[in-house]
Enzyme design. Sequence first.
Site: not given
Ligand code: PMV
Length: 314
Positions: A101, A105, A107-108, A110-111, A152
């Site tokens: 999704p 949150g 990690g889309s 980054a993946a 991430d």
């Molecule tokens: O990508 P997300 O939405 O899982 O957020 C990352 C986590 C945070 O701690 C909010 C930001 C970070 O860079 O670590």
Amino acid sequence: MPALSASAPGKVILFGEHAVVYGQPAIAVPVTHVQAKAIVTANPRGTAGSVHIQAPDIDLDCYLRDLAPENPLAKAINGVLTSLSIEHPPAFNLRVTSSIPLASGMGSGAAISVAVIRVVAAFLGRQLPDEQVSALTYEVEKIYHGTPSGIDNTVVTYAMPVYFIKGQPIQTFAVNRPFTIVIGNTGVRSPTSVAVGDVRKNWQADPASFEALFAQIGEIAQQARLAIEAGQIEALGPLMDENHKLLQALTVSSPELDQLVDAARQAGALGAKLSGGGRGGNMIALADAANAQAIVQALIDAGATGTITTAVGS
Ligand code: PMV
């Protein structure tokens, strides 16, 4: 040349989001039920340097040269080309798809970067070490997050549970007893950069209070690691509940997240909290094998637009 492909998993943060940006430890695990996938096919008739990109999930069909340098896909591809000192690669087509999704949150971003970086390098005859894949992905993450901690790109690149402290080498840890997590999506897309930026403003306005909250969250992450290593899964529930309260105090929860967290607890979850940037996106609940299905149903009844049940450490 046959098509080349690379995949990377989604992730959830179990403990420590936001505080991790300020140097506290956090714990994240890969979620392999959802994946980003990148496929490269050579285009022998194309001119050198011509890269055709298709990403149907975001209605993108264009050439690399048409994308702004700060476009995440352009940044990932150009990052590989620069690090391999290749200016005009043989022409190729890149297709990117993902079942993770978006902006939730998980990690889309980054993946997608990890999959793209690995497949483009493979097409150019190189296998980049994980450390370099993670570092290149971190550069792309800056576009989404502003000041990412690096968690991430790390968990998605290495695809294993990580205990992460910003700026320190990756630490993995043993999951002594597997446990079940139900992930519930609020359906509210929430860019991480906004939540991270708001926490930063609050911290600047009241550093002492916010640093105390970050330190308490860091303490919870440390305790959670010990509990996971010792197989004391029951101890994780109260730690999740406590972590959620602290995230509420950081102002990153939302009515939708709180509603799903409450519904999961009422359905018998051992603990629940938001996961990731917050304000929307996903929450997680700790389940036992007997009540996972009841928690899934309770989340859907409370408005979740999707759920994923995943075993950590199995
Ligand atoms: O990508 P997300 O939405 O899982 O957020 C990352 C986590 C945070 O701690 C909010 C930001 C970070 O860079 O670590």
